[in-house]
Design an enzyme around this catalytic site. Structure first.
Site, PDB file in Angstrom:
ATOM      1  N   ARG A  27      -2.599 -12.002   3.621  1.00  0.00           N
ATOM      2  CA  ARG A  27      -3.830 -11.653   3.122  1.00  0.00           C
ATOM      3  C   ARG A  27      -4.179 -11.958   1.857  1.00  0.00           C
ATOM      4  O   ARG A  27      -3.285 -11.843   0.885  1.00  0.00           O
ATOM      5  CB  ARG A  27      -4.168 -10.160   3.176  1.00  0.00           C
ATOM      6  CG  ARG A  27      -4.112  -9.311   4.698  1.00  0.00           C
ATOM      7  CD  ARG A  27      -5.308  -9.933   5.383  1.00  0.00           C
ATOM      8  NE  ARG A  27      -6.511 -10.379   4.943  1.00  0.00           N
ATOM      9  CZ  ARG A  27      -7.612  -9.536   4.461  1.00  0.00           C
ATOM     10  NH1 ARG A  27      -7.458  -8.223   4.575  1.00  0.00           N
ATOM     11  NH2 ARG A  27      -8.644 -10.183   3.952  1.00  0.00           N
ATOM     12  N   TYR A  76       0.655  -1.212   0.205  1.00  0.00           N
ATOM     13  CA  TYR A  76       0.042   0.040  -0.114  1.00  0.00           C
ATOM     14  C   TYR A  76       0.945   1.241  -0.105  1.00  0.00           C
ATOM     15  O   TYR A  76       1.942   1.286   0.496  1.00  0.00           O
ATOM     16  CB  TYR A  76      -0.846  -0.051   1.300  1.00  0.00           C
ATOM     17  CG  TYR A  76      -1.878  -0.755   1.259  1.00  0.00           C
ATOM     18  CD1 TYR A  76      -3.205  -0.713   0.688  1.00  0.00           C
ATOM     19  CD2 TYR A  76      -1.850  -2.297   1.832  1.00  0.00           C
ATOM     20  CE1 TYR A  76      -4.271  -1.748   0.898  1.00  0.00           C
ATOM     21  CE2 TYR A  76      -2.795  -3.160   1.856  1.00  0.00           C
ATOM     22  CZ  TYR A  76      -3.974  -2.945   1.413  1.00  0.00           C
ATOM     23  OH  TYR A  76      -5.001  -3.691   1.389  1.00  0.00           O
ATOM     24  N   HIS A 105      -7.047  -8.898  -2.402  1.00  0.00           N
ATOM     25  CA  HIS A 105      -8.428  -8.130  -2.105  1.00  0.00           C
ATOM     26  C   HIS A 105      -8.484  -6.723  -2.517  1.00  0.00           C
ATOM     27  O   HIS A 105      -7.498  -6.152  -2.792  1.00  0.00           O
ATOM     28  CB  HIS A 105      -8.841  -8.393  -0.844  1.00  0.00           C
ATOM     29  CG  HIS A 105      -7.925  -7.724   0.140  1.00  0.00           C
ATOM     30  ND1 HIS A 105      -6.891  -8.145   0.752  1.00  0.00           N
ATOM     31  CD2 HIS A 105      -7.836  -6.606   0.949  1.00  0.00           C
ATOM     32  CE1 HIS A 105      -6.152  -7.396   1.376  1.00  0.00           C
ATOM     33  NE2 HIS A 105      -6.878  -6.436   1.675  1.00  0.00           N
ATOM     34  N   HIS A 125     -10.630  -3.203  -1.298  1.00  0.00           N
ATOM     35  CA  HIS A 125     -11.496  -2.649  -0.098  1.00  0.00           C
ATOM     36  C   HIS A 125     -12.525  -1.794  -1.118  1.00  0.00           C
ATOM     37  O   HIS A 125     -12.134  -0.965  -1.914  1.00  0.00           O
ATOM     38  CB  HIS A 125     -10.909  -1.685   0.647  1.00  0.00           C
ATOM     39  CG  HIS A 125      -9.656  -2.508   1.457  1.00  0.00           C
ATOM     40  ND1 HIS A 125     -10.016  -2.929   2.791  1.00  0.00           N
ATOM     41  CD2 HIS A 125      -8.465  -2.691   1.421  1.00  0.00           C
ATOM     42  CE1 HIS A 125      -8.911  -3.681   3.386  1.00  0.00           C
ATOM     43  NE2 HIS A 125      -8.042  -3.459   2.427  1.00  0.00           N
ATOM     44  N   TYR A 144      -0.069 -10.126   0.659  1.00  0.00           N
ATOM     45  CA  TYR A 144       1.169  -9.419   1.488  1.00  0.00           C
ATOM     46  C   TYR A 144       0.848 -10.221   2.955  1.00  0.00           C
ATOM     47  O   TYR A 144      -0.051 -10.707   3.185  1.00  0.00           O
ATOM     48  CB  TYR A 144       1.084  -8.024   1.543  1.00  0.00           C
ATOM     49  CG  TYR A 144      -0.392  -7.497   2.056  1.00  0.00           C
ATOM     50  CD1 TYR A 144      -0.637  -7.313   3.327  1.00  0.00           C
ATOM     51  CD2 TYR A 144      -1.411  -7.138   1.274  1.00  0.00           C
ATOM     52  CE1 TYR A 144      -1.865  -6.825   3.816  1.00  0.00           C
ATOM     53  CE2 TYR A 144      -2.741  -6.915   1.575  1.00  0.00           C
ATOM     54  CZ  TYR A 144      -2.844  -6.585   3.034  1.00  0.00           C
ATOM     55  OH  TYR A 144      -3.829  -5.935   3.404  1.00  0.00           O
TER      56      TYR A 144
END
Lengths: 240, 206
Positions: free
Chosen positions: A155, A106, A158, A160, A145
């Site tokens: 995770r 991110y 995905h 959000h 990640y």
């Protein structure tokens, strides 16, 4: 004042999304221990912010168009419809998304995953649903990640999603997953949804029809928000 | 895609659908997607409005630690007790320079703040004669929370209205006290949100 005739939004089915889930360690000090109090749904509860057209620029839905060049990774199209639980499309709705880049990183300053940032990818997008509740994004498939929840925790891929809904009870923040992800079994956030069918409603499906040849694969995902109970919405005028 | 139309809702059902999409945590990284791109635009009122107030506070976990990755959203009536929304059965009514919605992420010390106008009073949900006291409806999300939770913010300088508010009156004393924002001279109203613990805020099923 005219007599108030308000829709009511039915309760979320018990057990579908618990607030306490020990396998997801961060829930421990962040869920209310006292039982929730009943709040009658009045005008303030059956309305909500309508964040409309002025917020969305022409390229906001295309996350590959926000830098000075093409982002690294697998370009994808993600699309679907926004419906309520009565099968009714919800038009004119702002959908906001955020995600990791193709390396699983991110742009947020707190993200310490030692994977490269992509100067051409911010991972932020938004769009409005059209008259039939349809929405569409062009983006890069996010990477998996690691995180510190448990030994060797990763995770699944995905994106959000944030949906305001027409009314506060429809407010939903969730995550869209990809079909066949090998990381589902060990992810406590995905598995916090106890009901398997409900859990599977967070997984998009591969959509060959929307794939653009020589350019991008496509995934389809319909999002369903709580709908008003239709038996309560007739107005006094409609009764004559 | 066809042009969106935000008309009366709901339109008739087209087809049966499966159940609702489940909730997931907002996670720790929502800021770059939900708050940072918007800058000051999530304030409910234009920045220099003469009647603007600030509602602010901390978000705290069950150990008393501030939560640096929480998201607070507020929704409320305008100063006349109206909503600019087609589903208000009294009719949508705009209020210039105001849009009812505030959004704030917490900072490293767990602080949030929303600039807004003090709301007017609303009819009670049961359509009784008793008016509700001025309040904000609040949604709280954070890493570690699998679904959002809801609370209300009332104003400490509205003691008379608060004393007859049907929702406040339905709560036990210790829960009721957690919903009152205290006036702070020259700054607005302070409202701390305790997700858990001795001072746990009263949260609602909505």
């Amino acid at each position: 004042m005219a007599e108030l005739q308000l829709p009511t939004y039915p309760d979320i089915p018990a057990g579908e999304d618990p607030s306490n889930f020990p396998e997801y360690r961060s829930t421990k000090y962040r869920f209310p221990r006292r039982p929730l109090f009943h709040l009658p749904q009045g005008i303030g509860e059956v309305t909500g912010p309508l964040l409309g057209e002025d917020r969305v620029g022409p390229h906001d839905h295309d996350l590959t168009a926000h830098g000075h060049g093409e982002p690294i990774g697998e370009r994808i199209i993600v699309h679907g419809r926004l419906l309520d639980s009565g099968g009714r499309p919800i038009p004119g709705q702002l959908i906001e998304i955020w995600q990791a880049n193709s390396c699983g990183r991110y742009i947020h300053k707190v993200d310490q995953h030692p994977a490269p940032l992509d100067p051409n990818f911010t991972g932020v997008g938004r769009c409005l649903t059209d008259g039939e509740g349809r929405w569409r994004f062009v983006t890069i498939k996010p990477g998996a990640y690691p995180w510190g929840n448990h030994h060797n925790a990763w995770r699944p891929n995905h994106i959000h999603f944030s949906l305001m809904g027409r009314a506060v009870p429809q407010r939903l923040v969730t995550q869209m997953y990809f079909p066949g992800d090998p990381l589902f079994f060990q992810d406590p956030i995905f598995n916090a949804v106890a009901d398997e069918q409900a859990r599977n409603r967070m997984i998009s499906s591969f959509d060959l029809d929307e794939t653009v040849p020589d350019w991008a694969l496509a995934y389809k995902w319909d999002i369903v928000l709580r709908g008003p109970d239709a038996t309560h919405i007739e107005t006094a005028e409609e009764h004559g | 895609m066809s042009e969106p139309e935000v008309g009366p809702y709901p339109p008739p059902s087209l087809e049966p659908t499966p159940g609702v999409t489940p909730s997931q945590t907002v996670g720790p990284y929502f800021a770059f997607g939900l708050t940072d791109p918007w800058e000051e635009r999530e304030d409910a009122v234009e920045p220099y409005h003469a009647d603007a107030i600030e509602v602010f506070g901390h978000v705290v976990d069950g150990r008393g630690d501030p939560i640096p990755d929480a998201l607070i959203e507020t929704w409320q009536a305008d100063p006349n007790g109206r909503f600019d929304h087609p589903d208000d059965p009294r009719g949508a009514q705009p209020f210039e320079g105001f849009r009812g919605f505030g959004r704030s992420g917490t900072d490293n010390e767990g602080r949030w703040r929303v600039r807004t106008l003090k709301p007017g009073r609303l009819p009670a949900a049961d359509n009784g004669e008793q008016l509700q006291a001025p309040h904000l409806l609040v949604t709280v999300m954070a890493r570690g929370m699998l679904r959002q939770i809801t609370t209300r913010i009332y104003f400490g300088d509205e003691a008379e209205a608060n004393a007859t508010d049907p929702v406040l009156r339905s709560l036990p004393d210790d829960a009721r006290e957690t919903l009152i924002a205290e006036p702070v001279d020259g700054r607005g109203y302070r409202f701390d949100i305790h997700l858990q613990g001795e001072h746990e805020t009263a949260f609602f099923e909505l």
